[in-house]
Structure formats: C-alpha cells, structure tokens
Scaffold this active site. Structure first.
Site, mmCIF file in Angstrom:
data_model
loop_
_atom_site.group_PDB
_atom_site.id
_atom_site.type_symbol
_atom_site.label_atom_id
_atom_site.label_comp_id
_atom_site.label_asym_id
_atom_site.label_seq_id
_atom_site.Cartn_x
_atom_site.Cartn_y
_atom_site.Cartn_z
ATOM 1 N N HIS A 2 0.767 -1.288 -0.130
ATOM 2 C CA HIS A 2 -0.428 -0.115 0.279
ATOM 3 C C HIS A 2 0.792 0.985 -0.284
ATOM 4 O O HIS A 2 1.908 0.653 0.307
ATOM 5 C CB HIS A 2 -1.171 0.682 1.134
ATOM 6 N N ASP A 19 3.251 -4.336 8.432
ATOM 7 C CA ASP A 19 1.507 -3.916 7.949
ATOM 8 C C ASP A 19 0.963 -4.678 7.883
ATOM 9 O O ASP A 19 0.316 -5.396 6.808
ATOM 10 C CB ASP A 19 2.180 -2.901 6.574
ATOM 11 N N GLN A 26 -4.305 -5.230 6.662
ATOM 12 C CA GLN A 26 -5.887 -5.849 6.353
ATOM 13 C C GLN A 26 -5.355 -7.681 7.111
ATOM 14 O O GLN A 26 -6.133 -7.735 6.949
ATOM 15 C CB GLN A 26 -5.076 -6.219 4.881
ATOM 16 N N LYS A 32 -10.230 -0.356 10.430
ATOM 17 C CA LYS A 32 -10.566 -2.083 10.116
ATOM 18 C C LYS A 32 -11.222 -3.067 10.035
ATOM 19 O O LYS A 32 -11.286 -3.901 9.670
ATOM 20 C CB LYS A 32 -8.773 -2.362 8.858
ATOM 21 N N CYS A 58 -5.029 2.958 -3.951
ATOM 22 C CA CYS A 58 -2.958 2.249 -2.826
ATOM 23 C C CYS A 58 -2.521 1.756 -2.943
ATOM 24 O O CYS A 58 -1.062 1.946 -2.894
ATOM 25 C CB CYS A 58 -3.894 3.133 -1.402
HETATM 26 N N1 PMP Z 1 -1.627 -0.870 4.605
HETATM 27 C C1 PMP Z 1 -2.740 -1.072 3.824
HETATM 28 C C2 PMP Z 1 -2.410 -2.224 3.904
HETATM 29 C C3 PMP Z 1 -3.753 -0.901 3.849
HETATM 30 O O1 PMP Z 1 -5.009 -1.611 3.496
HETATM 31 C C4 PMP Z 1 -4.520 0.310 4.564
HETATM 32 C C5 PMP Z 1 -5.619 0.870 4.388
HETATM 33 N N2 PMP Z 1 -6.019 1.190 2.511
HETATM 34 C C6 PMP Z 1 -2.960 1.223 4.680
HETATM 35 C C7 PMP Z 1 -1.578 0.496 5.231
HETATM 36 C C8 PMP Z 1 -3.463 2.462 5.714
HETATM 37 O O2 PMP Z 1 -4.400 2.116 6.838
HETATM 38 P P1 PMP Z 1 -4.761 3.978 7.307
HETATM 39 O O3 PMP Z 1 -5.397 4.479 6.368
HETATM 40 O O4 PMP Z 1 -6.076 3.289 8.308
HETATM 41 O O5 PMP Z 1 -4.431 4.768 8.192
#
Ligand code: PMP
Length: 415
Positions: free
Chosen positions: A132, A209, A212, A235, A373
């Site tokens: 991401h 990270d 997910q 999430k 993203c």
């Molecule tokens: N890493 C991953 C794999 C994600 O799916 C996301 C959110 N789509 C993020 C990071 C960022 O999370 P946040 O916007 O809650 O900081």
C-alpha cells in the site's frame, strides 16, 4: 435471485453477526445494502458505538493529567483499551503498544524515529511490489532524507511474492524490511514467519503493515517474531483515526520521540526536556480518547466472535465468491494467489471500474474501484484500476449472489 449452493447453506448463507451492525440494516438506492468494501473501512457493531457514546455522555475528560473523577474514569477506560490491544496481539508488555491515528502514522513513526537516525548513503530499505502507498512513501521520504536506496521485491502474475528474489535482496546493507501482512489490492497473505526468520538470520529488523491482517486472523506478534506491527482501528470494526504501533520494547527504548508536545514529557525547562516513559514518549498531545475506547470495544467484539470463527467464515465465503465470479463470462480475476484473505479484485469485459462501481451502487452493492492506493500493483498488471469486493464477518452468500447478479446486469447495460 441466484440461490447459494445447498452445501453452503448452513455455513455462509447466513451470518449470525449481521444484526450486530446497525448500518447494514438499511436500503441504498431502493435495495437492501450489500457492503463489500470492508477492506477500505469496516462497519462498526452497536457495542463499539455504545462504548464511544457512553464515554462521551458520562466520562469525557482529558486523560492522564486530571485529578478529578471524570479524568480518572477517562484515563482508566483509555488505558484499559491499551491492555485489551496488548492481549489481542499477544505483545509482551503494554509499553509496546503505542496508540496512533492509524497504520499510516505507525509506519511513518518507525520510518522517521527508528530508521532515519540509523541509515545513510549505501544502506538499503527493502519493501515489496505489493505494498500500500502507506508502506512505500514513508520509506521513499527516508531515502530522500538520508541517501539510502529503496529496494523492491517482485511479485508474480498471481500476485504472490517471488520469495527467492526477496531473499536475494536481503543483504547486510538492508537496514529494515517493511512488508504487508495481507495485500489490500489482491488479498495475498505473505508467509511472514518464514520471511521474518530469514530476515532475522541476517540481522534485518522487520516491520509488518498489518492493516489487512488484524481483522481477519488471530495475530500473535511474539509467535510471528516481528519487530514492528502496524494496524488501524477502522479496519477491525473500530472508529477511524485510531491505530496501533506494536514495537519491541528494546527498540522503542533506543528511538527518539516522533513528535514533541504534552504528555510525552516528564519535565520541561528551557534548558532541556526529559521524556516520558514508554509508550507515552511516542504519544504527544491529547489523543483520540473516544476512538481508542471504541477500538477497545472492537477488540472485545472480535474476541467474543473468535478470530478462528471469523477466519473460517471468511475463507469459505471467499472461496464461494471466487467460484461465482469465475462463472461470469468476461471476468478477469486480478490476484489469484494460493493463500488469500477476504479480497477479490477483478475486471469485467472492458467496462471501466468506476462505471462498474456506479452501476453496482445503483443496485445497493458497495464495492471499491480504482488503484486501491497500490498503484505499482496496477502498473504490474498494466491496468489503471480494478473493481474490488472485500468481505467481513457480516457478509454472507446472499451478498455474493447479489454482487454476481449486479455484475450480470452491468454486462447487459454495456452489451
Ligand atoms: N496498509 C494497508 C495494507 C491498507 O489497506 C491501508 C488502508 N487501506 C493502510 C495501510 C493505511 O491505513 P490507514 O489509512 O488506516 O492509516
């Protein structure tokens, strides 16, 4: 409407947990809502909303600093949430649970406070092609600031990491490996225990990270043996603007504060400042108190259902969704790894993903469209974006059937 197959009737046709989520009990555009966008943000059970509302109605005050009863109550509820989060991911100590605004802040904290001071020109930061943007850009910033080089481990056409290549890139010049637990664009689950063991054998610390990962499977940071694990409250059925950085205590002790301000200090004078103990050294300013209390309630909820039950339900539903989508003429599944969680990206004929998302919305079906993203993943497949359906414990086979029916409708419209 298509009926789910009989063998699935007892297991995934009904989700026992759906009634816990008030938002799902509504119609959108004249149809009962089918919510298939939990990877972007999951819905909240009533128990989370109630915990937040009760705090706001009866206990609200600033934490840590007050001597009055409300401040004590707010502090207790806030710190209890930290204890719940510690137990939830099996961290050794509550000092290792830094409360942040989300995965993004957690990763930036590690990039700036752990990585930046100990890296320089000639050093390397290793990530993967599936990350991401939140697990790419913070490392690019550190590279710009220090002259270090960013290395990217490749993936294959199914969306799986090419492990031999990843291991080839692990050398003594690599100062950190930052890797997702589950790809948000493709759903791929990486074999983290093996990867972390390989990295540690070369003395490379690992940040995971887990945005997910946390909502879909039991996480044990000690068993994974990771050095950092970042995740977001929204999430995992909690409020937005909340998150956690788990970090080994011995690493946090060596890291300078990320931000300065109230709460992260013991003593301040114009001559100098002594910082607060862990984890408060990394928590400057008034935090998202209500949100963190809500995240604690989300942990209670997840544990009451059981992560193993969630994982089993979602796995069966993902298998069913993959099978049903494959039956649609003109579908192209993007991301077909052997080990996946709760997410399926796809394209249908040459319909633009945004058009597909809009047509589905007219039928009450909420999916995600675009690059998620994860632009490098889209570049790999040579596409601007995908449609993505993502599942949570409140989804059922009927939701999948509604998705498939809506896609068939879209095909007719574009025929
Ligand atoms: N890493 C991953 C794999 C994600 O799916 C996301 C959110 N789509 C993020 C990071 C960022 O999370 P946040 O916007 O809650 O900081």
């Amino acid at each position: 409407m298509t009926q789910p197959q009989q063998d699935l009737q007892d297991t995934i046709a009904v989700s026992d947990y759906r009634q816990d989520f008030p938002l799902l009990q509504q119609e959108v555009n004249g149809h009962p809502l089918v919510y298939l966008d939990s990877a972007a943000s999951a819905q909240q059970p009533a128990s989370v909303m109630d915990a937040v509302a009760q705090y706001e109605r009866t206990d609200h005050a600033n934490v840590h600093r007050g001597v009055h009863s409300l401040s004590h109550r707010a502090t207790d509820a806030y710190e209890q949430a930290r204890d719940k989060l510690r137990a939830f991911i099996n961290a050794e100590s509550r000092s290792e649970i830094v409360l942040t605004s989300g995965t993004t802040e957690s990763i930036n904290l590690v990039a700036q406070s752990y990585c930046r001071p100990r890296i320089g020109s000639g050093d390397r930061i290793l990530i993967t092609h599936l990350e991401h943007h939140s697990n790419i850009v913070p490392w690019q910033l550190v590279c710009e600031q220090t002259g270090a080089e960013l290395l990217v481990a490749p993936m294959d056409s199914r969306g799986q990491l090419v492990l031999e290549k990843l291991y080839e890139l692990m050398t003594d010049k690599v100062k950190i490996l930052a890797i997702g637990h589950v790809s948000n664009a493709l759903g791929t689950i990486h074999p983290l225990r093996e990867i972390i063991a390989r990295a540690h054998a070369l003395g490379i610390p690992v940040l995971v990270d887990g945005a997910q990962g946390v909502p879909h499977m039991a996480i044990d940071v000690q068993d994974l043996d990771c050095d950092f694990y970042a995740f977001s409250g929204h999430k995992m059925f909690g409020p937005t603007g909340t998150g956690v950085l788990y970090a080994r205590e011995c690493l946090l002790e060596t890291m300078p504060p990320y931000q300065g301000g109230g709460d992260m200090i013991l003593e301040v004078s114009f001559e100098g400042t002594t910082y607060n103990d862990l984890p408060y050294k990394f928590e400057a300013g008034t935090p998202n108190i209500a949100g963190v209390i809500g995240m604690g309630a989300a942990v209670d909820y997840l544990q009451s259902v059981g992560l193993a039950n969630i994982a089993e339900h979602e796995q069966q539903l993902l298998d069913y969704m993959t099978r049903r989508l494959t039956e649609i003429d003109g579908i192209r599944l993007i991301g077909t790894a052997a080990n996946k969680a709760s997410i399926q990206s796809f394209m249908l004929d040459d319909i633009h993903s945004h058009d597909l998302g809009t047509i589905l919305d007219h039928q009450g079906v909420a999916i995600r469209t675009g690059h998620h993203c994860a632009m490098p993943v889209m570049d790999y497949f040579g596409i601007p974006g995908t449609a993505r359906a993502s599942l949570a414990l409140y989804n059922n086979a009927d939701d999948v059937d509604r998705l498939v029916d809506a896609l068939e409708q879209a095909k007719k419209l574009f025929a």
